[in-house]
Scaffold this motif. Structure first.
Motif: not given
Length: 198
Positions: A169-188
Motif C-alpha cells: 500500500e506504499t505510495v510510489v507515485l502521485q499526481v498533484l494538482a497544478a498550483q494556480a499562481e498567487e496574486a500579489p497581496a493587496e497593498g504590498a
C-alpha cells in the motif's frame, strides 16, 4: 544482468594514508563481506570499477587470490567535491541467493492535460530478487493520469523472481494538482514604496 569481471588485490595496509596511496595508483580501497566470513580488504582498478558502478545493482565477479567470488555493491563513498570513488563495500552473493536491493522507478507516457505535477514519493523501490538476476529498474505508465491519482507499490509490475520488500500500500507515485499562481497581496506594492522612501 551481465557480470563484470574485476581483478582484486588483497591489502594489509589500512588508514587514511594507505587509502590515499591506493587512490594515487588509480585504485579504490574496498571491503568484501558476507556469508559469515571475515571481511576481506581489497583494492580494485579505479577506472573499471567506476564504469561498472554506472550500472544499477551491478553484479561483480571478483578474482581474489585466484578464486572467483560474486558480489554486489552495498555502499559507495565518493569525494563530495570531485566525485571520485573513495571506498566501496561489497556484499558476497551466491547463485540462487535472494538479496534485498532498491531498483529505480522510471515512468513513461504523459499525464492528462492540465499542467498537473508528478511526484516521485519513492525514487527507488525496495525489492527482494535473486542475486544474479537483479533488475536494473522498473517502468510504470503514467499515461492519462489526473490530479489525485496514485500508484502504489503493489500496482507496479515486477519481473519474474522479484518480489516487493515494502508494504504493497506504499505510495510510489502521485499526481498533484497544478498550483494556480498567487496574486500579489493587496497593498504590498504600496508598503514597498513607503519602505523605499523611508
Amino acid at each position: 544482468m551481465a557480470e563484470i569481471k574485476l581483478a582484486a588485490e588483497t591489502r594489509t595496509e589500512f588508514g587514511k594514508g594507505a587509502a590515499r596511496r591506493i587512490r594515487r595508483e588509480s585504485k579504490v580501497p574496498a571491503v568484501v563481506y558476507g556469508h559469515g566470513a571475515d571481511p576481506v580488504h581489497i583494492t580494485l582498478p579505479g577506472h573499471e570499477l567506476h564504469l561498472a558502478l554506472r550500472q544499477a545493482n551491478v553484479l561483480l565477479s571478483l578474482d581474489i587470490d585466484g578464486k572467483t567470488q560474486l558480489a554486489i555493491p552495498k555502499a559507495v563513498q565518493r569525494d563530495a567535491i570531485k566525485g571520485f570513488l573513495e571506498h566501496v563495500d561489497l556484499l558476497l552473493v551466491r547463485q540462487g541467493e535472494k538479496v534485498n536491493v532498491d531498483i529505480y522507478v522510471h515512468t513513461e507516457g504523459e499525464l492528462a492535460p492540465g499542467g498537473n505535477l508528478l511526484e516521485h514519493v519513492l525514487n527507488a523501490l525496495p525489492v527482494e530478487a535473486e542475486a544474479t538476476h537483479i533488475p536494473e529498474s522498473v517502468t510504470v505508465s503514467i499515461a492519462g493520469l489526473e490530479a489525485g491519482a496514485t500508484i502504489l507499490a503493489k500496482d507496479i509490475p515486477l519481473p519474474a523472481g522479484t518480489s516487493l520488500n515494502v508494504d504493497g500500500e506504499t505510495v510510489v507515485l502521485q499526481v498533484l494538482a497544478a498550483q494556480a499562481e498567487e496574486a500579489p497581496a493587496e497593498g504590498a506594492e504600496g508598503e514597498g514604496e513607503v519602505a523605499a522612501e523611508a
